[in-house]
Design a protein around this motif. Structure first.
Motif, PDB file in Angstrom:
ATOM      1  N   SER A 157       0.864  -1.177   0.000  1.00 49.50           N
ATOM      2  CA  SER A 157       0.000   0.000   0.000  1.00 49.50           C
ATOM      3  C   SER A 157       0.896   1.220   0.000  1.00 49.50           C
ATOM      4  N   SER A 158       0.275   2.372  -0.200  1.00 53.14           N
ATOM      5  CA  SER A 158       1.061   3.597  -0.231  1.00 53.14           C
ATOM      6  C   SER A 158       1.447   3.978   1.188  1.00 53.14           C
ATOM      7  N   THR A 159       2.595   4.621   1.319  1.00 56.21           N
ATOM      8  CA  THR A 159       3.028   5.050   2.642  1.00 56.21           C
ATOM      9  C   THR A 159       2.277   6.295   3.082  1.00 56.21           C
ATOM     10  N   ASN A 160       1.474   6.872   2.206  1.00 55.19           N
ATOM     11  CA  ASN A 160       0.812   8.118   2.574  1.00 55.19           C
ATOM     12  C   ASN A 160      -0.571   8.198   1.966  1.00 55.19           C
ATOM     13  N   PHE A 161      -1.275   9.272   2.298  1.00 58.62           N
ATOM     14  CA  PHE A 161      -2.664   9.389   1.887  1.00 58.62           C
ATOM     15  C   PHE A 161      -2.813   9.890   0.457  1.00 58.62           C
ATOM     16  N   THR A 162      -1.786  10.582  -0.025  1.00 60.11           N
ATOM     17  CA  THR A 162      -2.019  11.322  -1.256  1.00 60.11           C
ATOM     18  C   THR A 162      -1.764  10.510  -2.516  1.00 60.11           C
ATOM     19  N   SER A 163      -1.070   9.389  -2.384  1.00 57.71           N
ATOM     20  CA  SER A 163      -0.819   8.623  -3.592  1.00 57.71           C
ATOM     21  C   SER A 163      -1.271   7.184  -3.410  1.00 57.71           C
ATOM     22  N   GLY A 164      -1.381   6.462  -4.515  1.00 60.62           N
ATOM     23  CA  GLY A 164      -1.724   5.052  -4.445  1.00 60.62           C
ATOM     24  C   GLY A 164      -0.559   4.224  -4.959  1.00 60.62           C
ATOM     25  N   VAL A 165      -0.818   2.917  -5.078  1.00 61.13           N
ATOM     26  CA  VAL A 165       0.208   2.026  -5.605  1.00 61.13           C
ATOM     27  C   VAL A 165       0.096   2.027  -7.130  1.00 61.13           C
ATOM     28  N   SER A 166       1.199   2.289  -7.809  1.00 63.02           N
ATOM     29  CA  SER A 166       1.171   2.311  -9.266  1.00 63.02           C
ATOM     30  C   SER A 166       0.832   0.933  -9.829  1.00 63.02           C
ATOM     31  N   PRO A 167      -0.054   0.879 -10.833  1.00 60.20           N
ATOM     32  CA  PRO A 167      -0.365  -0.422 -11.444  1.00 60.20           C
ATOM     33  C   PRO A 167       0.875  -1.065 -12.044  1.00 60.20           C
ATOM     34  N   GLN A 168       1.853  -0.219 -12.413  1.00 60.68           N
ATOM     35  CA  GLN A 168       3.088  -0.790 -12.938  1.00 60.68           C
ATOM     36  C   GLN A 168       3.798  -1.627 -11.883  1.00 60.68           C
ATOM     37  N   PHE A 169       3.721  -1.137 -10.650  1.00 62.76           N
ATOM     38  CA  PHE A 169       4.308  -1.912  -9.554  1.00 62.76           C
ATOM     39  C   PHE A 169       3.596  -3.256  -9.450  1.00 62.76           C
ATOM     40  N   THR A 170       2.266  -3.198  -9.503  1.00 60.91           N
ATOM     41  CA  THR A 170       1.473  -4.423  -9.382  1.00 60.91           C
ATOM     42  C   THR A 170       1.844  -5.407 -10.492  1.00 60.91           C
ATOM     43  N   ASP A 171       2.024  -4.869 -11.705  1.00 65.08           N
ATOM     44  CA  ASP A 171       2.411  -5.745 -12.816  1.00 65.08           C
ATOM     45  C   ASP A 171       3.765  -6.389 -12.549  1.00 65.08           C
ATOM     46  N   GLU A 172       4.704  -5.578 -12.068  1.00 62.25           N
ATOM     47  CA  GLU A 172       6.035  -6.124 -11.770  1.00 62.25           C
ATOM     48  C   GLU A 172       5.947  -7.192 -10.689  1.00 62.25           C
ATOM     49  N   LEU A 173       5.054  -6.938  -9.740  1.00 59.35           N
ATOM     50  CA  LEU A 173       4.872  -7.885  -8.641  1.00 59.35           C
ATOM     51  C   LEU A 173       4.395  -9.242  -9.174  1.00 59.35           C
ATOM     52  N   ARG A 174       3.468  -9.177 -10.125  1.00 60.34           N
ATOM     53  CA  ARG A 174       2.911 -10.406 -10.698  1.00 60.34           C
ATOM     54  C   ARG A 174       4.001 -11.243 -11.370  1.00 60.34           C
ATOM     55  N   MET A 175       5.023 -10.562 -11.889  1.00 61.30           N
ATOM     56  CA  MET A 175       6.071 -11.268 -12.625  1.00 61.30           C
ATOM     57  C   MET A 175       7.039 -11.995 -11.686  1.00 61.30           C
ATOM     58  N   LEU A 176       7.061 -11.628 -10.409  1.00 63.40           N
ATOM     59  CA  LEU A 176       8.044 -12.213  -9.502  1.00 63.40           C
ATOM     60  C   LEU A 176       7.791 -13.704  -9.322  1.00 63.40           C
ATOM     61  N   ALA A 202      10.412  -9.945   0.976  1.00 64.28           N
ATOM     62  CA  ALA A 202      11.695  -9.326   0.639  1.00 64.28           C
ATOM     63  C   ALA A 202      11.790  -9.078  -0.865  1.00 64.28           C
ATOM     64  N   ALA A 203      11.311 -10.059  -1.615  1.00 65.64           N
ATOM     65  CA  ALA A 203      11.350  -9.894  -3.071  1.00 65.64           C
ATOM     66  C   ALA A 203      10.480  -8.725  -3.499  1.00 65.64           C
ATOM     67  N   ALA A 204       9.288  -8.639  -2.912  1.00 69.36           N
ATOM     68  CA  ALA A 204       8.379  -7.545  -3.253  1.00 69.36           C
ATOM     69  C   ALA A 204       8.981  -6.220  -2.826  1.00 69.36           C
ATOM     70  N   ASP A 205       9.609  -6.255  -1.666  1.00 73.18           N
ATOM     71  CA  ASP A 205      10.205  -5.038  -1.128  1.00 73.18           C
ATOM     72  C   ASP A 205      11.287  -4.508  -2.056  1.00 73.18           C
ATOM     73  N   ALA A 206      11.998  -5.430  -2.691  1.00 71.76           N
ATOM     74  CA  ALA A 206      13.078  -5.008  -3.591  1.00 71.76           C
ATOM     75  C   ALA A 206      12.521  -4.156  -4.732  1.00 71.76           C
ATOM     76  N   LEU A 207      11.283  -4.450  -5.111  1.00 73.30           N
ATOM     77  CA  LEU A 207      10.663  -3.670  -6.197  1.00 73.30           C
ATOM     78  C   LEU A 207      10.434  -2.224  -5.807  1.00 73.30           C
ATOM     79  N   THR A 208      10.270  -1.981  -4.508  1.00 73.10           N
ATOM     80  CA  THR A 208       9.879  -0.630  -4.090  1.00 73.10           C
ATOM     81  C   THR A 208      11.010   0.383  -4.250  1.00 73.10           C
ATOM     82  N   ALA A 209      12.196  -0.091  -4.637  1.00 77.19           N
ATOM     83  CA  ALA A 209      13.275   0.860  -4.898  1.00 77.19           C
ATOM     84  C   ALA A 209      12.824   1.869  -5.945  1.00 77.19           C
ATOM     85  N   ASP A 210      12.086   1.383  -6.919  1.00 71.89           N
ATOM     86  CA  ASP A 210      11.561   2.281  -7.946  1.00 71.89           C
ATOM     87  C   ASP A 210      10.260   2.954  -7.542  1.00 71.89           C
ATOM     88  N   TYR A 211       9.665   2.472  -6.494  1.00 73.20           N
ATOM     89  CA  TYR A 211       8.377   3.021  -6.033  1.00 73.20           C
ATOM     90  C   TYR A 211       8.482   3.346  -4.550  1.00 73.20           C
TER      91      TYR A 211
END
Ligand code: ATP
Ligand code: MG
Lengths: 241, 849
Positions: free
Chosen positions: B537-556, B688-697
């Motif tokens: 989820s987003s760390t704050n109220f003003t933004s959401g999780v980018s669908p691109q992140f979700t797509d990358e997550l699916r590929m893991l 941990a794998a998912a967390d690694a993706l958040t470098a870009d997000y």
């Protein structure tokens, strides 16, 4: 004769400058052990002040009070409290009792404060002497003025103090209740060897004493031994002139 | 009479000071909340009008009148509107802008802001008349090409950005790097409201916000001689549906109103605490005046004896109260000003900056403040004043006043039970009615319940004192004994003093129980309805999780199944009903999200792109099989058929597909992404794998299920801490009430204390006596409060069972701590009275007047 308490050259001045009032102006007196002394004098003559200073409730500006071999003027508040607790008993004119406590609890209060337990024989004797056996469970509001003063008297005696001070103890009582109280105080002196110093306005009350001291303007001006009421009244008239 | 009242006030400075403390606090909160909002509003109003100084009319998409629960919705309009506007007669100049949410990534890799102040991104305006942004020559230049940005002075300073730095920015996709080419002032300010500002070149802004070919707003300047209203009317006539033209003044007013609404939770919160403070304070005031009247019985009786009527005596006491109230209200208003400054400072420290400017003290604030103080004091003093009037003239002659006639205990018991019952029923009614009135009823009901308990309290005071006093008497014979007797002497005084504390403690206990229950429920709920291994989820109220992140997550390879959850707000047009629901991905939600819908219903949802309705409202609001037109906040509408039901109220009133939800937002981001670890991969490895993706997000946080629960719980803990902190104020007032009562009782018992001292009680013993008296009162109040608060909490938790809060939990540790704290508070409350008692001059005390 041994003196229970003595005072030398006692002076006390209230206020300063123009407003200064001399309550005591050099009083020297000694109160004999096992005797009943009355202090008389017109209003404002310094009777209560003298009594308070003798009892360690107030301090002198000059002079010393010697209670036994203890000099009161040299004591801290804490030590004075201990002296009052262990060596002195009080009977005031009114408001002598704690309203939340029963007569018995009031009588035993000085002992409880000191953390001592009562000598049961002595307690019975005192209670019997003041004639309060059947009122011990009552609270002050349920007692008459005379009974309240007798409770106060019993309280003053129960811790076997060296000396009992009373400031117009019968002042608020009718003549019968007053007489009962004074009779008891007399008994305490005669039978128990108690030392009592009492301030009074009343010649009849003073006639119970072994000795009467007359104060005026903060000084002792006369003295009577084993007086009768008439003698006292005469003396008062004589001094008043 | 005024003279008598005044001399009495002068003679009782300390006790009145303590009395007035309660009024001062209450009025401070009232005035403080007003001053705060007024000041902020005025300053922002000024700022907003400064911003729009060169602009006459704004053209912008119409903001929806629903769906804004989570803040303003980012809307856009086609670029072609700009040409329409330019063509209007009377338009001197116009400039199109693009804006949205943009977050900077700090040098530490953390996202900047996002919780309080807005994180804004927009396009640079070429026309200096149309924008408040200024870039001084030494601060670089505006962004002119892709890959360049400017940011505000305050953010650059706070985050240590220099011209030429590479700065990460997140909008809707992964983080992108930009060169910092300019640092801008906002008018004369370094910053506006603590917001972080990111400024792009126009087309770059369109790209970053996913708004190619679209714009967010057009600023328009009018030809000389054309009024703003006039021009707004003309433009309004030519722009397409869903776009409006408003004057700059209107825009300023709208923004200020919006801001005020945003701050309303603060204002309301402060007012609620003001009410609590004042309510508790009224007990202290009532008590003080009762004691004062009791102490002055003789004096008042004398007044009566020499010819004053009962009414005159009442008026005299009330007059005394009035004078105190007036003075303390004035102090309270000053206190309110200080409080508002402190609040602003605290919020600033928390990153929410406010524009500079003068303090705004409206006459309304002063009037309301004084009114509150005066009304409360007078109400609280009326009963004691009436009692004063009933003092018979003969009381002047009576020697002993201590024995007060016993009141009928049965009447007291009956009245108390009725009031408690009535308050309790109001609470229940409040819980089951519509929210807005419900909370008021709840508050009033709780208030009445407190009042009822305080009426009953004197009945319990004497036995309680004996019970609690038993060990004290054992351990501290005389002092303890006298202390216990003193608290038993006037059970009503003891009880009303304790009652003030009861209220504060009851509220703390209520909040603690409520919080503990919520925590248990959340733990259970999260576990039940989101059984997924990890969430993002987003760390704050003003933004959401980018669908691109979700797509990358699916590929893991470590991740097996991924699904998303959003909570859309829609309007059912035919019903004129606004509702909040959920949007899911039916294809992947199985085994991840449990809504209580049957698999068939989910299949149907996917097949028809329809809508599932909450079982509870099916048939009453939405009918199964019916087709409705739903409207999204961005104005998009479409027909949707109700194809099934679900049962879990945690998901709102309806469920739609994520695909449909996507049509209702300008740019799709997800609120919650859920994922399961692949077979043979541990949850921690997957996380941990998912967390690694958040470098870009950097705005995305990955949590395991237990972290998610812990996170929710710690958020509740934070809220609880704030509430408890504020309620502590009510407790402090109550403790001062104990101090006050004791100090007054000491004065009353001067003679008694003198006597105790004369016959040998030491100062220490005396202090101990007062201290224990205080402790007994405090513990009595705390225990009353605990029982009242626990019952209240139990009722509320039980009543909210349907809202998913069925698990009643008592935080035992906290309650025990509370009793201990109450005891310590009693000791603290006794410091002054005990000191005072031990310092009494024996001779004064025994002097016979
Ligand atoms: N606290 C005080 N401050 C100032 N003056 C005082 C104080 N106490 C007593 N006095 C004065 O000292 C003098 C002696 O007072 P004291 O109380 O000893 O008299 P008393 O003989 O006991 O009188 P009474 O018979 O009326 O009780 C009086 O003039 C009185 O006004
Ligand atoms: Mg006297």
């Amino acid at each position: 004769m041994t003196s229970a308490i003595s005072v030398t050259d006692a002076a006390k001045i209230y206020g300063t400058g123009d407003a200064a009032v001399t309550a005591l102006a050099g009083v020297t007196a000694s109160f004999e052990q096992g005797k009943f002394t009355a202090i008389m004098g017109p209003s404002g003559s310094g009777k209560s002040t003298l009594l308070h200073c003798l009892a360690g409730l107030d301090s002198l500006d000059r002079g010393d009070v010697l209670l036994g071999d203890v000099e009161l003027g040299a004591l801290s508040d804490k030590d004075l409290t201990l002296v009052r607790r262990e060596k002195i008993g009080f009977i005031f004119q009114a408001f002598n009792l704690i309203p939340t406590l029963t007569a018995k609890e009031n009588i035993l209060l000085p002992l409880s404060i000191a953390g001592h337990t009562a000598d049961p024989d002595w307690y019975d004797e005192v209670v019997h002497a003041v004639g309060l056996e059947d009122r011990l469970g009552h609270r002050p509001s349920e007692l008459s003025g005379g009974e309240q003063q007798r409770v106060a008297a019993a309280r003053a005696l129960v811790s076997r103090p060296d000396i009992v001070f009373a400031d117009e103890p019968s002042g608020n009582l009718d003549s019968k209740s007053g007489a009962e109280l004074l009779a008891f105080m007399r008994t305490a002196v005669d039978d128990f060897g108690q030392t009592i110093v009492m301030v009074t306005h009343d010649a009849f009350a003073a006639s119970h004493a072994d000795r009467v001291i007359f104060l005026d303007d903060g000084q002792i001006i006369a003295e009577l031994m084993d007086p009768t009421s008439e003698q006292i009244l005469d003396k008062m008239k004589q001094l008043g002139d | 009479m005024l003279k008598v009242a005044w001399s009495s006030i002068r003679a009782n400075k300390v006790r009145l000071l303590l009395t007035s403390f309660a009024i001062v606090i209450g009025v401070s909160f009232v005035a403080g909340s007003f001053v705060f909002t007024d000041t902020i509003s005025t300053r922002f109003d000024r700022l907003f009008s400064d911003i729009s100084a060169g602009v006459d009319v704004y053209v912008q998409p119409v903001q929806p009148d629903f769906g804004t629960d989570f803040g303003p919705i980012q809307l856009s309009m086609p670029e072609s509107v700009f040409d329409d506007v330019m063509a209007v007669d009377g338009v001197a100049d116009a400039e199109a802008g693009v804006g949205g949410t943009a977050q900077l990534v700090g040098k530490d890799g953390e996202v900047v802001g996002g919780f309080g102040p807005p994180t804004l991104g927009f396009s640079w305006s070429e026309d200096p008349d149309m924008t408040p942004l200024r870039i001084a020559p030494e601060n670089g230049r505006p962004p002119q090409a892709a890959g360049e940005i400017a940011i505000d002075v305050a953010t650059a300073r706070d985050k240590d950005y220099q011209l030429g730095d590479m700065v990460g920015v997140i909008t809707t996709g992964p983080v992108e790097e930009f060169t910092l080419v300019g640092i801008a002032n906002f008018g004369d300010e370094d910053n506006v409201a603590g917001a972080t500002l990111v400024i792009f070149e126009f087309e770059e802004a369109q790209r970053m916000f996913g708004l190619e070919g679209r714009i967010s707003q057009i600023s328009v300047a009018a030809d000389p001689g054309v009024t703003s209203e006039d021009l707004a009317g003309r433009i309004g006539a030519v722009v397409p549906d869903g776009v409006e033209a408003i004057t700059a003044a209107q825009s300023t007013a709208d923004q200020t109103a919006e801001l005020q609404e945003g701050l309303s939770f603060l204002t309301i919160g402060l007012l609620v605490f003001a009410i609590i403070a004042v309510f508790v304070g009224s007990f202290v005031i009532y008590n003080t005046f009762r004691i004062i009247v009791a102490q002055r019985t003789r004096e008042l009786a004398l007044l009566r004896a020499i010819g004053a009527t009962g009414g005159q005596v009442t008026r005299m006491v009330v007059l005394e109260a009035l004078i105190i109230a007036f003075v303390s209200s004035l102090i309270g208003i000053l206190g309110g000003i200080v409080l508002s400054q402190l609040l602003a400072a605290a919020l600033s420290a928390g990153g929410l900056g406010f524009p500079d400017g003068p303090l705004t003290l409206l006459p309304r604030t002063v009037i309301v403040g004084i009114l509150v103080g005066v009304v409360v004091t007078v109400v609280a003093s009326v009963l004691p004043a009436r009692r004063a009037a009933r003092i018979p003239p003969v009381a002047a002659m009576r020697a002993d006043l201590s024995a007060t006639p016993r009141k009928d205990l049965r009447t007291r018991a009956i009245v108390g039970v009725i009031v408690v019952g009535f308050g309790g029923s109001l609470v229940l009614v409040g819980l089951f009615t519509s929210i807005s009135n419900g909370l008021v009823l709840l508050g009033v009901g709780a208030g009445l319940a407190f009042l009822g308990v305080s009426i009953l309290a004197p009945l319990a005071a004497r036995p309680f004192a004996l019970f609690v006093g038993w060990p004290i008497r054992k351990a501290f014979t005389v002092a303890g004994d006298l202390a216990v007797q003193n608290t038993r002497r006037q059970p009503r005084r003891t009880a009303s003093t304790a009652s003030a504390l009861m209220i504060g403690v009851a509220l703390v206990v209520f909040v603690a129980i409520f919080g503990a229950s919520i925590k248990v429920s959340i733990g259970n709920t999260v576990g039940e309805i989101f059984p997924a291994d990890i969430s993002a989820s987003s760390t704050n109220f003003t933004s959401g999780v980018s669908p691109q992140f979700t797509d990358e997550l699916r590929m893991l390879p470590e991740i097996e199944q991924v699904t998303t959850l959003n909570s859309p707000q829609v309007r059912f047009q035919e019903l004129q009903m606004d509702a909040t629901g959920s949007a899911i991905e039916p294809a992947t939600s199985e085994g991840m999200i449990f809504t209580g819908a049957t698999p068939e219903a989910i299949t149907k949802l996917a097949a028809t792109d329809g809508l599932l309705v909450l079982e509870e409202i099916e048939g009453t609001d939405l009918l199964l099989g019916e087709t409705y037109t739903i409207e999204f906040p961005n104005g998009v509408t479409g027909p949707v058929e109700v194809v099934g039901v679900f049962t879990d109220g945690n998901f709102g009133d309806f469920i739609i597909t994520r695909d449909r939800y996507a049509t209702g937002v300008e740019v799709l981001t997800d609120q919650l992404v859920l994922a399961n670890a692949s077979q043979g991969v541990s949850v921690d490895e997957a996380a941990a794998a998912a967390d690694a993706l958040t470098a870009d997000y950097p705005n995305v946080q990955v949590q395991t299920k237990s972290e998610l629960v812990a996170d929710a719980e710690s958020q509740i803990d934070g809220l609880l801490a704030i509430f408890t902190g504020l309620l502590a104020l009510a407790i402090i007032i109550a403790i001062l009430g104990i101090t006050n009562t004791l100090a007054l009782s000491i004065i009353e018992r001067t003679r008694e204390i003198g006597l105790l001292r004369a016959i040998g009680m030491s100062r220490r013993q005396l202090r101990r006596m007062v201290r224990w008296e205080s402790v007994i009162i405090a513990v009595f109040g705390a225990m009353l409060g605990m029982v009242t608060g626990a019952v209240l909490g139990w009722i509320v938790v039980l009543a909210l069972r349907d809202e998913g809060l069925g698990d009643f939990a008592i935080p035992v540790g906290q309650l025990i701590t509370l009793i201990l704290v109450a005891g310590i508070a009693g000791v603290v409350a006794a410091i002054y009275p005990a000191w005072k008692a031990s310092r009494l001059n024996i001779l004064d005390a025994i002097a016979y007047e």
